[in-house]
Design a protein around this motif. Structure first.
Motif, PDB file in Angstrom:
ATOM      1  N   HIS A   1       0.848  -1.193   0.000  1.00 45.86           N
ATOM      2  CA  HIS A   1       0.000   0.000   0.000  1.00 45.86           C
ATOM      3  C   HIS A   1       0.886   1.247   0.000  1.00 45.86           C
TER       4      HIS A   1
ATOM      5  N   THR B   1      -0.061   4.380   0.964  1.00 49.77           N
ATOM      6  CA  THR B   1      -0.285   5.258   2.113  1.00 49.77           C
ATOM      7  C   THR B   1      -0.870   4.459   3.274  1.00 49.77           C
ATOM      8  N   ASP B   2      -0.792   5.069   4.443  1.00 49.94           N
ATOM      9  CA  ASP B   2      -1.408   4.446   5.619  1.00 49.94           C
ATOM     10  C   ASP B   2      -2.923   4.400   5.489  1.00 49.94           C
ATOM     11  N   THR B   3      -3.486   5.395   4.819  1.00 46.28           N
ATOM     12  CA  THR B   3      -4.936   5.412   4.628  1.00 46.28           C
ATOM     13  C   THR B   3      -5.375   4.241   3.758  1.00 46.28           C
ATOM     14  N   ALA B   4      -4.643   3.957   2.706  1.00 38.49           N
ATOM     15  CA  ALA B   4      -4.971   2.822   1.841  1.00 38.49           C
ATOM     16  C   ALA B   4      -4.821   1.514   2.607  1.00 38.49           C
TER      17      ALA B   4
ATOM     18  N   GLU C   1      -5.187   1.094   5.906  1.00 39.02           N
ATOM     19  CA  GLU C   1      -6.303   0.994   6.855  1.00 39.02           C
ATOM     20  C   GLU C   1      -7.618   0.674   6.144  1.00 39.02           C
ATOM     21  N   ASN C   2      -7.870   1.315   5.006  1.00 39.28           N
ATOM     22  CA  ASN C   2      -9.109   1.046   4.269  1.00 39.28           C
ATOM     23  C   ASN C   2      -9.178  -0.401   3.790  1.00 39.28           C
ATOM     24  N   SER C   3      -8.070  -0.910   3.323  1.00 38.99           N
ATOM     25  CA  SER C   3      -8.030  -2.295   2.872  1.00 38.99           C
ATOM     26  C   SER C   3      -8.236  -3.260   4.043  1.00 38.99           C
TER      27      SER C   3
END
Length: 82
Positions: free
Chosen positions: A48, A50-53, A55-57
């Motif tokens: 991933h 980013t960290d956001t990607a 977490e979303n995954s």
């Protein structure tokens, strides 16, 4: 199958529904733990950006695993059990 085995014993027959319900609840909790570890391991194996990607995954995988685990018993009773 488990309920039939419990019903054969005279000592546990009055409590067979409660025992089976407890065992199913423990199975769901155990599999939620196992599936959460699988979701984390699968997510960490991905790349991933980013960290956001990340977490979303992870949220998506966790939701799918917990949904299938929690509602598979209801699906079985509703549609597959004779």
């Amino acid at each position: 199958m488990i309920k039939a085995a419990i019903d054969r014993s005279a000592a546990t027959a009055p409590y067979s529904s409660e025992i089976v319900s407890f065992l199913i609840a423990m199975q769901i909790e155990f599999l939620n733990y196992v599936f959460s570890r699988i979701a984390i391991n699968l997510n960490e194996a991905e790349n991933h950006r980013t960290d956001t990607a990340f977490e979303n995954s992870l949220i998506g995988k966790t939701f799918v695993f917990q949904f299938l685990n929690s509602f598979s018993g209801l699906f079985y009773v509703s549609f597959l059990k004779p």
